[in-house]
Write a protein that holds these residues in place. Sequence first.
Motif, PDB file in Angstrom:
ATOM      1  N   SER A  45      -1.609   1.280 -10.082  1.00 52.80           N
ATOM      2  CA  SER A  45      -2.925   0.935 -10.621  1.00 52.80           C
ATOM      3  C   SER A  45      -3.562  -0.230  -9.882  1.00 52.80           C
ATOM      4  CB  SER A  45      -2.794   0.589 -12.110  1.00 52.80           C
ATOM      5  OG  SER A  45      -1.983  -0.562 -12.285  1.00 52.80           O
ATOM      6  N   ARG A  46      -2.777  -1.002  -9.135  1.00 56.77           N
ATOM      7  CA  ARG A  46      -3.322  -2.129  -8.398  1.00 56.77           C
ATOM      8  C   ARG A  46      -3.857  -1.739  -7.024  1.00 56.77           C
ATOM      9  NH1 ARG A  46      -2.284  -7.279 -10.405  1.00 56.77           N
ATOM     10  NH2 ARG A  46      -1.859  -7.061 -12.633  1.00 56.77           N
TER      11      ARG A  46
ATOM     12  N   ASP B 295      -4.496  -4.037  -0.071  1.00 55.68           N
ATOM     13  CA  ASP B 295      -3.584  -3.636  -1.134  1.00 55.68           C
ATOM     14  C   ASP B 295      -2.288  -4.431  -1.080  1.00 55.68           C
ATOM     15  OD1 ASP B 295      -5.367  -1.818  -2.115  1.00 55.68           O
ATOM     16  OD2 ASP B 295      -4.555  -0.118  -1.001  1.00 55.68           O
TER      17      ASP B 295
ATOM     18  N   VAL C 296      -3.041  -7.771  -2.558  1.00 56.80           N
ATOM     19  CA  VAL C 296      -3.164  -7.726  -4.012  1.00 56.80           C
ATOM     20  C   VAL C 296      -1.799  -7.644  -4.674  1.00 56.80           C
ATOM     21  CG1 VAL C 296      -3.979  -6.301  -5.929  1.00 56.80           C
ATOM     22  CG2 VAL C 296      -5.487  -6.778  -3.998  1.00 56.80           C
ATOM     23  N   LEU C 297      -0.910  -6.821  -4.132  1.00 59.58           N
ATOM     24  CA  LEU C 297       0.419  -6.700  -4.708  1.00 59.58           C
ATOM     25  C   LEU C 297       1.199  -8.011  -4.593  1.00 59.58           C
ATOM     26  CD1 LEU C 297       1.473  -3.145  -3.461  1.00 59.58           C
ATOM     27  CD2 LEU C 297       0.881  -3.817  -5.801  1.00 59.58           C
TER      28      LEU C 297
ATOM     29  N   ALA D 284       0.162 -10.430  -7.302  1.00 54.56           N
ATOM     30  CA  ALA D 284       0.332 -10.012  -8.690  1.00 54.56           C
ATOM     31  C   ALA D 284       1.398 -10.811  -9.409  1.00 54.56           C
ATOM     32  CB  ALA D 284       0.667  -8.522  -8.752  1.00 54.56           C
TER      33      ALA D 284
END
Length: 893
Positions: A109-110, A127, A130-131, A134
């Motif tokens: 979902s990320r 991406d 972003v991971l 998190a």
Amino acid sequence: MRGESRTPAVVNQLAQWLREATLCRIRSSISTVGFQVQGQVRQMKCGCAPQVVSFLGLLVAASAIASSQDGDSPAEEDSSKFSSLPSHAVIGGIKFVGLHRITGATAMSRLSSHSGEEFNVARIAADVHVLSRAGWFQDVFVQAVPAVPKLESAGSPQAVQLQFHVQEYPYLTTVAFTGSKLLSQQQITKLLADNKLSPQVGAPSDPLRLHRAALAIQSELAAAGHPEGQAFVRQEKLPGQKTKVEFQIRDGPRLPVTQVNFSGDPRISGKILRKQMRQVAPDAWFSGLRNKNIYTPEKVDEDRVNLITYLHNHGFPQARVGASQVTVVNAFSNPSSRWRFRPIQPGLTVSLPVDSGDLYSFGPPEISAPLQQRLTAIKKENPLSHDLSPGHPFSAHAVESLRRDLETRLRRNVYRRKGTGDYRLRATSTFDYTTHIATVHFDLDPTPPYTVRLLDFRGNQRFPDKYIRRRIPLSEGQPLDEYAIEAGLSRLARTGYFQPFKKEDVEIKTHEADHSADVIIHLREKGKQRIAFSGGRQQFGSTIGIAYTVFNLLGLDEFLSTEFDGGPESLQLAIGFAKEGFLGSRGTLALSAFDTFLRPRLTPGVQGPFQRSQSQGINVGWNYAASNGDVIGLNFGLSRSVTEYTLNQPPTTAYSQPIDLQSKTSIHSLGLGWAHDAGAQNIQLTSSVSGGWLGGSENLLKAKTEYGHIYPDELFNHRNSWAFRTTISGAGSYKGDMPLYARFFSGDDLVRGLRPGELGPYQTFATVSPTGATTYSAVPTGANLLAASNLEYRVPLTHTIEAATFLDAGSGFLLQNWLGPTRPNLIQSTNGLFHSTTGFELRWTLPILGAPVRINYSFNLLRLNRTLLQQDGSSTHLHDPLGALGWGLGPLF
């Protein structure tokens, strides 16, 4: 080929690449017959040794390193790692490798990349970023491999599979805080919860989040006077990918600030400079109790700003204040107490380097011809402030105050004429280094105003944007107007649901490309509940009241309120419901129900004109925001009132008991009002009618007009202010008798120093004793026409304390033609008597409640002091007090 054009650079970089053992793995995807090399983008916190690959793979990898070291951006670097992929490759699938507790759907979902989309290196790199942010993974990297290990047919895009390799943080099972004697477990837990840094048991143990929690604990220790306090994070690994965290806290010694010194060339005495230190001030009264002897970098930075501001406003426009230097010294805990032994305790000495620069004075100010022409048109021939007179020390605050004052005058003139002329000004200060003269030039700002591109509110959790936007007269697409923002924030602050706004709460980001601006307003909500207090000497004795309002309790963005107001002679209960933006309009619907009970004693020892009165009713109101400062209201009310009288009869053989009379009145009223709120100016006009075609037994006309204005005092840099209010109220019957409860028994609420009813006239009141003797006395009879004015000069002493001197004047009339057939035995010499008082008032805004407490003492300048002869030959002496002490909760106006 692309690799052949860079062959010399590849050869030169290859040797360096082989020598550096800390480079991350880089694999390039090259698809040939029987040969496969994988491409990779990685977000890591440590390096790893390169693997042995074929010579062709080394050439491609070295080429990628060379290009990145030559100044390529990160996106170009990531692109080079996948440079060997065929053009227009398609993502055939996405796979996560290394997940244990976190589900694949949660991690998926990320991502912004999805199966079936075209391969995009920049999006994949985003991406990975972003991971990694998190807070779940220690290491994240991605590999792109062919989805089908065979040659693709001609013309069809190659499908690749993205493999996100992750390494999860261990999960937190236990959190402990040890070692602190200053901070309890509850204090630490609340501190971390308020800063949203609480370690969550059962969640991944993010080291960065734990480090921030430790810093928050250290900051709290420093704020308590322990600047050497430390907090260490210790993690104990447990089986099953789990961990135990312990915060080991060392309080350190308490080090209060014992002295503040100034070095360099201040050119101003240290005593004056220390007065500008409002946060770190060990010489202040009760500095230990007020935490004024505690050092923190934030406190010193705030005091540095105060020092620079003071110097810039007192003739030193080039003054600078450097970073503070803190030294640990030994000092007595209380040197003045020598009668017993005091141990030596360590403390802190704070030293601030100050370079004041040269002293500058104002020269003759200059006003451009276009600006002078506009000022002359609004009848301001000499608009310059006294503080800018030649010879006065230079003051940046005086320059800015005059610029804003001139802008305000021009802005009011533009809005008064409903025009669109420009009113923005520019003040330019030039300094002569030889004569030390500062010349200020005022001119119209030639640059066009910025256009609001975005108006964003942050920090509002309980109140929606539409609630805030209705109170700020600014929206996207309009010219940027800071005065509109200030007026809107003032309206928000007056609601009581938000903390007072500061200058740093408004953030304006300009964009020169399209000459636009983004306005970001940071809100600090007090909560969706509000408590307001009121009280003082009212019409029917002294009262104290409390009102409780809650927002959105029913989920309709509504306001529910309850109010209790009572005293020895009156009691009122009210329940209200209000809905703003009703049916999507700019109107507000309000419903309220009330119950009022009165049993007045207007003069000590003398019963009032009625024994008691009780009223119940409901009101329905509709308010419509006609403009940013104008509200039109319509109100309809239904109520029922019961008034009781007691009439004593002379004793006879037949009947000797008092006669109780009771009057019942039903009221159907319709009211219309207009309110104008422009910040410093407030106007209210209200009128109502009852009876007639509306029904009910009361037939009255009521009207009220109120005007208030606050004028900043230019002689004191707008710090002090003049405040003025005038009120006119009237009520009369157009059919039948006017009820007693409809009269105005005013006093201290309009003219301070007067008791309830003393602003109006008196009537002769006859009382029959049980023995049959008739006694005559004079009691306030109320008024149906009132006029009063209040003039104040307000001086703020501190942030929460304000002093004021006042002059009040007013008069009350009882017009017999407005009363109906039944009229009292009025004492004509007291009808329309002019009253005037003067005195001083002290106001303190309660820190938690936010309501000002007013204490005043007034002197009667024009007071009633005369003897009246009654019908039985007795005399009654009427006199107002020479001086009176008054109080109140909430602002008078």
